[in-house]
Design an enzyme around this catalytic site. Structure first.
Site, PDB file in Angstrom:
ATOM      1  N   HIS A   1       7.737  -4.880  11.547  1.00  0.00           N
ATOM      2  CA  HIS A   1       6.941  -3.652  11.462  1.00  0.00           C
ATOM      3  C   HIS A   1       6.548  -3.192  12.865  1.00  0.00           C
ATOM      4  O   HIS A   1       5.368  -3.056  13.203  1.00  0.00           O
ATOM      5  CB  HIS A   1       5.709  -3.895  10.581  1.00  0.00           C
ATOM      6  CG  HIS A   1       4.983  -2.630  10.197  1.00  0.00           C
ATOM      7  ND1 HIS A   1       3.987  -2.073  10.972  1.00  0.00           N
ATOM      8  CD2 HIS A   1       5.100  -1.823   9.122  1.00  0.00           C
ATOM      9  CE1 HIS A   1       3.523  -0.986  10.390  1.00  0.00           C
ATOM     10  NE2 HIS A   1       4.182  -0.812   9.249  1.00  0.00           N
TER      11      HIS A   1
ATOM     12  N   ASP B   1       6.047   4.534   4.809  1.00  0.00           N
ATOM     13  CA  ASP B   1       7.016   3.570   5.325  1.00  0.00           C
ATOM     14  C   ASP B   1       7.068   2.298   4.492  1.00  0.00           C
ATOM     15  O   ASP B   1       7.945   1.459   4.697  1.00  0.00           O
ATOM     16  CB  ASP B   1       6.735   3.238   6.790  1.00  0.00           C
ATOM     17  CG  ASP B   1       5.295   2.804   7.066  1.00  0.00           C
ATOM     18  OD1 ASP B   1       4.388   3.379   6.456  1.00  0.00           O
ATOM     19  OD2 ASP B   1       5.091   1.899   7.892  1.00  0.00           O
TER      20      ASP B   1
ATOM     21  N   HIS C   1       0.854  -1.187   0.000  1.00  0.00           N
ATOM     22  CA  HIS C   1       0.000   0.000   0.000  1.00  0.00           C
ATOM     23  C   HIS C   1       0.889   1.236   0.000  1.00  0.00           C
ATOM     24  O   HIS C   1       2.114   1.145   0.147  1.00  0.00           O
ATOM     25  CB  HIS C   1      -0.946  -0.018   1.203  1.00  0.00           C
ATOM     26  CG  HIS C   1      -0.272   0.099   2.531  1.00  0.00           C
ATOM     27  ND1 HIS C   1       0.524  -0.904   3.058  1.00  0.00           N
ATOM     28  CD2 HIS C   1      -0.258   1.100   3.453  1.00  0.00           C
ATOM     29  CE1 HIS C   1       0.977  -0.538   4.238  1.00  0.00           C
ATOM     30  NE2 HIS C   1       0.519   0.681   4.497  1.00  0.00           N
TER      31      HIS C   1
ATOM     32  N   HIS D   1      -7.156  -2.229   5.774  1.00  0.00           N
ATOM     33  CA  HIS D   1      -6.365  -1.089   6.235  1.00  0.00           C
ATOM     34  C   HIS D   1      -7.121   0.178   5.838  1.00  0.00           C
ATOM     35  O   HIS D   1      -8.000   0.119   4.969  1.00  0.00           O
ATOM     36  CB  HIS D   1      -4.976  -1.156   5.573  1.00  0.00           C
ATOM     37  CG  HIS D   1      -3.928  -0.352   6.244  1.00  0.00           C
ATOM     38  ND1 HIS D   1      -3.667  -0.437   7.595  1.00  0.00           N
ATOM     39  CD2 HIS D   1      -3.044   0.576   5.763  1.00  0.00           C
ATOM     40  CE1 HIS D   1      -2.677   0.387   7.910  1.00  0.00           C
ATOM     41  NE2 HIS D   1      -2.289   1.008   6.820  1.00  0.00           N
TER      42      HIS D   1
END
Length: 314
Positions: free
Chosen positions: A267, A67, A63, A141
């Site tokens: 992550h 980051d 996506h 998300h």
């Protein structure tokens, strides 16, 4: 030589820290190189890890949060500068096409024609990718996000003892593999099934920013290697749900329910330090008894050796 390993280039989430770079993961698989979510600083991390732009054959973006993609311009410009002459496929959510174009042409540079766009949309996308099939499935998300999975087809392994017992040797072995049966000089016939055994394919999945959803479980089902975000510990479960992330406990639940063989947590929120790593493992152990690794930058994590048990189809 066959090499199947994860090269961890970065393990932080929203911002890099003193000890963790932005995301970046290179999965090396029998000559293919799948670069997942190159965050800021990925090009430099590649040099520290001893990997080259020539090792890359796929760039897979889950996506378009920074980051997970701010390293795209540097990586592509390095591909151009190093004159990589093979195609590099680029998979990313189609809904973020405008972000991809900005990243792809972020600055003035001597461009390259080897980047091949593979925008992703819908509930399931599959591509042939060398020795594996690459699959993308949607996640949950705040912006459109996809996870990825690699699957090697099942095959057969030859049994030297059975070959020798039946007098099959040299070029005869190749003929048996190609045709499934072989007529020997004495007129008898030997079949491939008599001289081989099933060899299950190996698999790996990459699941980044998401809440628990069907896509997570489909991607992780019986994989040998699962690389999954565990941004928070359970004390922050409400925050994780609000921002579309997983906790370590949820990652452990996924691994346990899906029969994952090796679990890699990554992550991590900048609020956690290396001292917190045992807490992440403890949460995973509430449900998952298998192999768990808390990723750090520049680790090399091998794909587990082949499991002899047959797998269900993903």
């Amino acid at each position: 030589m066959s090499v199947r390993e994860l090269v961890v280039l970065g393990t932080s989430s929203a911002v890099p820290t003193r000890h963790r770079n932005h995301n970046g993961y290179l999965l090396r698989w029998d000559g293919e190189g799948f670069l997942f979510d190159p965050g800021e600083g990925t090009q430099r991390q590649m040099m520290h890890a001893g990997v080259s732009s020539h090792d890359l054959t796929w760039i897979c973006v889950t996506h378009f949060h920074g980051d997970h993609c701010l390293g795209v311009p540097g990586v592509i410009q390095r591909i151009a500068r190093d004159r990589v002459d093979h195609q590099v496929q680029a998979a990313y959510p189609a809904a973020g096409e405008h972000y991809w174009r900005r990243l792809r042409h972020a600055t003035s540079f001597g461009d390259t024609a080897v980047i091949v766009r593979r925008p992703v949309s819908g509930d399931l996308v599959e591509w042939p990718a060398g020795p594996v099939t690459l699959t993308a499935r949607p996640l949950s998300h705040p912006i459109e996000s996809y996870g990825y999975r690699l699957d090697e087809p099942a095959g057969r392994r030859m049994l030297p003892g059975e070959l020798a017992r039946r007098g099959v040797h040299g070029p005869m072995v190749g003929e048996l593999q190609r045709h499934g049966s072989l007529t020997l000089p004495d007129g008898s016939t030997v079949t491939l099934a008599e001289c081989s055994a099933p060899r299950p394919g190996q698999s790996a999945a990459f699941v980044m920013d998401t809440r628990l959803c069907d896509g997570v479980f489909s991607l992780a089902d019986r994989v040998d290697l699962l690389v999954i975000e565990s941004t928070f510990l359970s004390a922050e479960a409400e925050l994780a749900a609000a921002y579309g992330h997983l906790t370590a406990a949820q990652a452990g639940r996924v691994a346990a329910e899906c029969g994952v063989r090796r679990l890699v947590l990554t992550h991590f929120s900048e609020r956690y330090s290396f001292d917190d790593e045992p807490r992440f493992v403890a949460e995973v152990r509430e449900t998952y008894a298998g192999d768990v690794i808390v990723a750090r930058d520049l680790m090399r994590i091998p794909v587990p050796k082949r499991d002899t048990a047959p797998k269900r189809a993903p």
